[in-house]
Scaffold this motif. Structure first.
Motif, PDB file in Angstrom:
ATOM      1  N   ILE A   1     -75.342 -39.180 -28.346  1.00 25.41           N
ATOM      2  CA  ILE A   1     -75.060 -39.183 -26.910  1.00 25.41           C
ATOM      3  C   ILE A   1     -76.199 -39.827 -26.132  1.00 25.41           C
ATOM      4  O   ILE A   1     -75.990 -40.663 -25.253  1.00 25.41           O
ATOM      5  CB  ILE A   1     -74.792 -37.752 -26.403  1.00 25.41           C
ATOM      6  CG1 ILE A   1     -73.495 -37.204 -27.018  1.00 25.41           C
ATOM      7  CG2 ILE A   1     -74.682 -37.742 -24.878  1.00 25.41           C
ATOM      8  CD1 ILE A   1     -72.257 -37.993 -26.657  1.00 25.41           C
ATOM      9  N   GLY A   2     -77.431 -39.452 -26.452  1.00 26.74           N
ATOM     10  CA  GLY A   2     -78.567 -40.020 -25.738  1.00 26.74           C
ATOM     11  C   GLY A   2     -78.627 -41.531 -25.862  1.00 26.74           C
ATOM     12  O   GLY A   2     -78.892 -42.242 -24.882  1.00 26.74           O
ATOM     13  N   LEU A   3     -78.358 -42.042 -27.065  1.00 23.23           N
ATOM     14  CA  LEU A   3     -78.432 -43.481 -27.278  1.00 23.23           C
ATOM     15  C   LEU A   3     -77.237 -44.213 -26.677  1.00 23.23           C
ATOM     16  O   LEU A   3     -77.362 -45.358 -26.219  1.00 23.23           O
ATOM     17  CB  LEU A   3     -78.557 -43.794 -28.764  1.00 23.23           C
ATOM     18  CG  LEU A   3     -79.883 -43.360 -29.403  1.00 23.23           C
ATOM     19  CD1 LEU A   3     -79.903 -43.698 -30.885  1.00 23.23           C
ATOM     20  CD2 LEU A   3     -81.076 -44.001 -28.701  1.00 23.23           C
ATOM     21  N   GLU A   4     -76.065 -43.580 -26.665  1.00 22.00           N
ATOM     22  CA  GLU A   4     -74.925 -44.210 -26.003  1.00 22.00           C
ATOM     23  C   GLU A   4     -75.175 -44.308 -24.494  1.00 22.00           C
ATOM     24  O   GLU A   4     -74.842 -45.324 -23.868  1.00 22.00           O
ATOM     25  CB  GLU A   4     -73.643 -43.431 -26.286  1.00 22.00           C
ATOM     26  CG  GLU A   4     -73.131 -43.601 -27.701  1.00 22.00           C
ATOM     27  CD  GLU A   4     -71.821 -42.898 -27.964  1.00 22.00           C
ATOM     28  OE1 GLU A   4     -71.211 -43.158 -29.013  1.00 22.00           O
ATOM     29  OE2 GLU A   4     -71.393 -42.064 -27.120  1.00 22.00           O
ATOM     30  N   ILE A   5     -75.761 -43.267 -23.923  1.00 20.17           N
ATOM     31  CA  ILE A   5     -76.088 -43.322 -22.498  1.00 20.17           C
ATOM     32  C   ILE A   5     -77.153 -44.386 -22.244  1.00 20.17           C
ATOM     33  O   ILE A   5     -77.087 -45.132 -21.262  1.00 20.17           O
ATOM     34  CB  ILE A   5     -76.542 -41.942 -21.999  1.00 20.17           C
ATOM     35  CG1 ILE A   5     -75.361 -40.958 -22.045  1.00 20.17           C
ATOM     36  CG2 ILE A   5     -77.089 -42.038 -20.573  1.00 20.17           C
ATOM     37  CD1 ILE A   5     -75.745 -39.525 -21.748  1.00 20.17           C
ATOM     38  N   ALA A   6     -78.141 -44.476 -23.135  1.00 24.41           N
ATOM     39  CA  ALA A   6     -79.162 -45.514 -22.999  1.00 24.41           C
ATOM     40  C   ALA A   6     -78.530 -46.897 -23.020  1.00 24.41           C
ATOM     41  O   ALA A   6     -78.878 -47.781 -22.222  1.00 24.41           O
ATOM     42  CB  ALA A   6     -80.186 -45.379 -24.127  1.00 24.41           C
ATOM     43  N   SER A   7     -77.583 -47.099 -23.937  1.00 26.44           N
ATOM     44  CA  SER A   7     -76.884 -48.381 -24.032  1.00 26.44           C
ATOM     45  C   SER A   7     -76.104 -48.674 -22.750  1.00 26.44           C
ATOM     46  O   SER A   7     -76.145 -49.791 -22.227  1.00 26.44           O
ATOM     47  CB  SER A   7     -75.938 -48.368 -25.240  1.00 26.44           C
ATOM     48  OG  SER A   7     -75.109 -49.503 -25.253  1.00 26.44           O
ATOM     49  N   SER A   8     -75.412 -47.658 -22.234  1.00 28.00           N
ATOM     50  CA  SER A   8     -74.620 -47.845 -21.018  1.00 28.00           C
ATOM     51  C   SER A   8     -75.516 -48.128 -19.819  1.00 28.00           C
ATOM     52  O   SER A   8     -75.201 -48.980 -18.979  1.00 28.00           O
ATOM     53  CB  SER A   8     -73.767 -46.602 -20.762  1.00 28.00           C
ATOM     54  OG  SER A   8     -72.788 -46.444 -21.779  1.00 28.00           O
ATOM     55  N   ALA A   9     -76.642 -47.410 -19.723  1.00 30.51           N
ATOM     56  CA  ALA A   9     -77.562 -47.640 -18.606  1.00 30.51           C
ATOM     57  C   ALA A   9     -78.145 -49.046 -18.664  1.00 30.51           C
ATOM     58  O   ALA A   9     -78.323 -49.716 -17.635  1.00 30.51           O
ATOM     59  CB  ALA A   9     -78.679 -46.594 -18.638  1.00 30.51           C
ATOM     60  N   ARG A  10     -78.441 -49.513 -19.874  1.00 24.08           N
ATOM     61  CA  ARG A  10     -78.966 -50.872 -20.033  1.00 24.08           C
ATOM     62  C   ARG A  10     -77.908 -51.897 -19.615  1.00 24.08           C
ATOM     63  O   ARG A  10     -78.230 -52.915 -18.985  1.00 24.08           O
ATOM     64  CB  ARG A  10     -79.376 -51.103 -21.485  1.00 24.08           C
ATOM     65  CG  ARG A  10     -80.261 -52.298 -21.696  1.00 24.08           C
ATOM     66  CD  ARG A  10     -81.682 -52.044 -21.221  1.00 24.08           C
ATOM     67  NE  ARG A  10     -82.475 -53.284 -21.248  1.00 24.08           N
ATOM     68  CZ  ARG A  10     -82.679 -54.056 -20.205  1.00 24.08           C
ATOM     69  NH1 ARG A  10     -82.157 -53.743 -19.022  1.00 24.08           N
ATOM     70  NH2 ARG A  10     -83.407 -55.150 -20.311  1.00 24.08           N
ATOM     71  N   ALA A  11     -76.651 -51.610 -19.965  1.00 25.12           N
ATOM     72  CA  ALA A  11     -75.566 -52.514 -19.566  1.00 25.12           C
ATOM     73  C   ALA A  11     -75.417 -52.579 -18.055  1.00 25.12           C
ATOM     74  O   ALA A  11     -74.946 -53.586 -17.515  1.00 25.12           O
ATOM     75  CB  ALA A  11     -74.254 -52.069 -20.215  1.00 25.12           C
TER      76      ALA A  11
ATOM     77  N   HIS B   1     -81.681 -51.231 -30.426  1.00 24.43           N
ATOM     78  CA  HIS B   1     -82.053 -50.840 -29.063  1.00 24.43           C
ATOM     79  C   HIS B   1     -83.245 -51.630 -28.557  1.00 24.43           C
ATOM     80  O   HIS B   1     -83.267 -52.052 -27.390  1.00 24.43           O
ATOM     81  CB  HIS B   1     -82.330 -49.335 -29.010  1.00 24.43           C
ATOM     82  CG  HIS B   1     -81.082 -48.521 -28.882  1.00 24.43           C
ATOM     83  ND1 HIS B   1     -80.590 -48.082 -27.681  1.00 24.43           N
ATOM     84  CD2 HIS B   1     -80.200 -48.091 -29.829  1.00 24.43           C
ATOM     85  CE1 HIS B   1     -79.472 -47.417 -27.874  1.00 24.43           C
ATOM     86  NE2 HIS B   1     -79.215 -47.406 -29.175  1.00 24.43           N
ATOM     87  N   ARG B   2     -84.210 -51.823 -29.405  1.00 18.97           N
ATOM     88  CA  ARG B   2     -85.387 -52.575 -28.960  1.00 18.97           C
ATOM     89  C   ARG B   2     -85.021 -54.020 -28.622  1.00 18.97           C
ATOM     90  O   ARG B   2     -85.543 -54.600 -27.667  1.00 18.97           O
ATOM     91  CB  ARG B   2     -86.475 -52.510 -30.026  1.00 18.97           C
ATOM     92  CG  ARG B   2     -87.115 -51.112 -30.119  1.00 18.97           C
ATOM     93  CD  ARG B   2     -88.358 -51.094 -30.984  1.00 18.97           C
ATOM     94  NE  ARG B   2     -89.055 -49.819 -30.869  1.00 18.97           N
ATOM     95  CZ  ARG B   2     -89.145 -48.907 -31.824  1.00 18.97           C
ATOM     96  NH1 ARG B   2     -88.580 -49.128 -33.004  1.00 18.97           N
ATOM     97  NH2 ARG B   2     -89.795 -47.776 -31.628  1.00 18.97           N
ATOM     98  N   ALA B   3     -84.102 -54.604 -29.402  1.00 19.71           N
ATOM     99  CA  ALA B   3     -83.661 -55.973 -29.115  1.00 19.71           C
ATOM    100  C   ALA B   3     -82.948 -56.053 -27.768  1.00 19.71           C
ATOM    101  O   ALA B   3     -82.948 -57.109 -27.122  1.00 19.71           O
ATOM    102  CB  ALA B   3     -82.744 -56.469 -30.229  1.00 19.71           C
ATOM    103  N   ALA B   4     -82.343 -54.923 -27.360  1.00 17.21           N
ATOM    104  CA  ALA B   4     -81.642 -54.885 -26.074  1.00 17.21           C
ATOM    105  C   ALA B   4     -82.579 -54.527 -24.917  1.00 17.21           C
ATOM    106  O   ALA B   4     -82.132 -54.416 -23.777  1.00 17.21           O
ATOM    107  CB  ALA B   4     -80.496 -53.880 -26.138  1.00 17.21           C
ATOM    108  N   GLY B   5     -83.853 -54.307 -25.232  1.00 21.93           N
ATOM    109  CA  GLY B   5     -84.820 -54.033 -24.175  1.00 21.93           C
ATOM    110  C   GLY B   5     -85.066 -52.573 -23.887  1.00 21.93           C
ATOM    111  O   GLY B   5     -85.705 -52.233 -22.884  1.00 21.93           O
ATOM    112  N   VAL B   6     -84.595 -51.682 -24.741  1.00 22.19           N
ATOM    113  CA  VAL B   6     -84.824 -50.249 -24.560  1.00 22.19           C
ATOM    114  C   VAL B   6     -86.176 -49.883 -25.164  1.00 22.19           C
ATOM    115  O   VAL B   6     -86.497 -50.276 -26.290  1.00 22.19           O
ATOM    116  CB  VAL B   6     -83.709 -49.421 -25.235  1.00 22.19           C
ATOM    117  CG1 VAL B   6     -84.006 -47.927 -25.140  1.00 22.19           C
ATOM    118  CG2 VAL B   6     -82.354 -49.739 -24.594  1.00 22.19           C
ATOM    119  N   ALA B   7     -86.968 -49.121 -24.419  1.00 19.32           N
ATOM    120  CA  ALA B   7     -88.260 -48.634 -24.925  1.00 19.32           C
ATOM    121  C   ALA B   7     -88.039 -47.297 -25.629  1.00 19.32           C
ATOM    122  O   ALA B   7     -87.530 -46.351 -25.019  1.00 19.32           O
ATOM    123  CB  ALA B   7     -89.251 -48.476 -23.780  1.00 19.32           C
ATOM    124  N   LEU B   8     -88.389 -47.230 -26.908  1.00 18.47           N
ATOM    125  CA  LEU B   8     -88.194 -46.021 -27.702  1.00 18.47           C
ATOM    126  C   LEU B   8     -89.541 -45.372 -27.996  1.00 18.47           C
ATOM    127  O   LEU B   8     -90.486 -46.040 -28.415  1.00 18.47           O
ATOM    128  CB  LEU B   8     -87.503 -46.360 -29.020  1.00 18.47           C
ATOM    129  CG  LEU B   8     -86.125 -47.034 -28.946  1.00 18.47           C
ATOM    130  CD1 LEU B   8     -85.662 -47.413 -30.343  1.00 18.47           C
ATOM    131  CD2 LEU B   8     -85.115 -46.113 -28.274  1.00 18.47           C
TER     132      LEU B   8
END
Length: 406
Positions: free
Chosen positions: A153-163, A194-201
């Motif tokens: 869930i956390g990563l899906e939300i991260a993906s959606s927020a990045r979108a 995620h990192r390729a999409a610009g998310v900081a982990l």
């Protein structure tokens, strides 16, 4: 078959169970009781399309309202069961009504686990359509989003927020992404995505407090002293099963309502299905607790049939899927239990397949990104429970399908 079947919980398991009872030939009364005011609906879109689509998509219901009427399934929505009397075979509703039953099915699921930290109320949590709508509205203006938890869930939300164009930072207490669901190899693939999409982990960080930071929005302070600020904090830190009702009725629980392969609890004629259960899986000969779309649906159907006399053990291969940054990841079996993982040579961008082996060399799990064919074959390999030649598994020229024992 007559009598009264009451289903407590109008989510995926409960909604499908009601229909399955009719299909199994039950002609008595079926009463489906749900806390939400909506009839059973799909939850996967809540962390995806509901958050990202330009116009909010309509609720995806499992069945049209007319179908419940045609099947003579009574919907009692916006209501909850407050007490079960297994001896008298009665339930009491929150409004004081007392209803008798011949058989009772608990499909009460769970709720989003909240952070037990100072300021935890500042975080948003996702479980219902109302939760998704609140997050969607906040994403419309948030430019910096903090996601606490790197589970599905956390990563899906991260993906959606990045979108939606936000800067996204994910804070996770465990050392890797989706640590309870995938192998280290699968986690590495997800992290790279995620990192390729610009998310900081950030891993190994435990959030200790959330506070208002004025013009900086919200501040999350971690146990090691680290601080992160954002306009919005969303926490995806797991599900808390709704066990209070069952435990008050004296039902056995072990992190979930304990049921056998037919969904029977420790009380006569009381059954349970879906996320809320700890169920015996005959293939793995152990008790499992699963939280997934297919498990909720198929377990609900199987237990409903058992309540109507079809004593077919529930032995579905665990399976779930997630869409993140445009990549479809599917996981079958129990990859986190593997003693050895073989990553097959993958070609193409964001294509990945890993086969996970048990101690005896049999396949216990398969993880695949943008590769549904491998997942289908992998489920058959898992069900076979036979050792498979590791060299062949590693050879990309050998399709998994060809390794299924005949």
């Amino acid at each position: 078959m007559t009598g009264t079947h009451i289903i407590a919980g109008a989510g995926q398991a409960g909604g499908w169970a009601a229909i399955a009872m009719r299909q199994a030939g039950f002609t008595g009364r079926i009463l489906l009781i749900g806390e939400e005011t909506w009839r059973p609906y799909e939850r996967p879109p809540l962390s995806k399309a509901v958050l990202t689509d330009e116009a909010e998509p309509p609720i995806t219901y499992f069945h049209a309202l007319e179908r419940y009427a045609e099947q003579q399934i009574e919907l009692l929505l916006g209501s909850t069961i407050s007490h079960i009397d297994p001896v008298a075979r009665r339930v009491r509703l929150s409004d004081g009504q007392n209803l008798p039953y011949d058989k009772l099915l608990l499909t009460v699921g769970g709720q989003a686990r909240h952070l037990p930290i100072p300021g935890g109320r500042h975080a948003l949590y996702l479980r219902t359509i109302e939760d998704a709508r609140v997050i969607r509205a906040r994403l419309g203006t948030a430019r910096r989003v903090l996601c606490i938890g790197a589970g599905v869930i956390g990563l899906e939300i991260a993906s959606s927020a990045r979108a939606r164009g936000a800067e996204v930072t994910v804070l996770e207490a465990l050392p890797r992404a989706m640590g309870r669901s995938v192998s280290p190899e699968g986690a590495a693939f997800v992290e790279a995505l995620h990192r390729a999409a610009g998310v900081a982990l950030h891993f190994g960080l435990i959030a200790d407090a959330i506070e208002n930071a004025g013009a900086d929005g919200l501040r999350v302070t971690c146990r090691d002293g680290g601080e992160f600020t954002g306009d919005l904090v969303v926490a995806g830190v797991g599900m808390q099963r709704n066990l209070a009702l069952a435990e008050a009725a004296g039902l056995t629980s072990e992190g979930g309502i304990v049921v056998d392969e037919f969904g029977r609890t420790s009380a006569p004629d009381v059954y349970a299905a879906g996320d809320v259960t700890a169920f015996h899986h005959p293939l793995f000969d152990r008790r499992l607790r699963l939280e997934s779309w297919r498990h909720a649906q198929n377990h609900g159907i199987a237990v409903a049939k058992a309540m109507c006399g079809d004593m077919t053990p529930y032995d579905d291969i665990p399976w779930f899927w997630t869409d993140q940054h445009g990549v479809n990841l599917q996981v079958a079996g129990l990859p986190a239990d593997a003693v050895h993982t073989i990553v097959r040579a993958n070609t193409g961008t964001n294509v990945f397949t890993a086969v996970h082996l048990a101690q005896d060399g049999s396949v216990i799990g398969v993880t695949a990104a943008n590769n549904p064919r491998e997942i289908r074959a992998g489920q058959a390999l898992i069900r076979s429970r036979r050792p498979i030649d590791a060299a062949k598994l590693a050879d990309p020229a050998v399709p998994l399908q060809s390794l299924i024992p005949r």
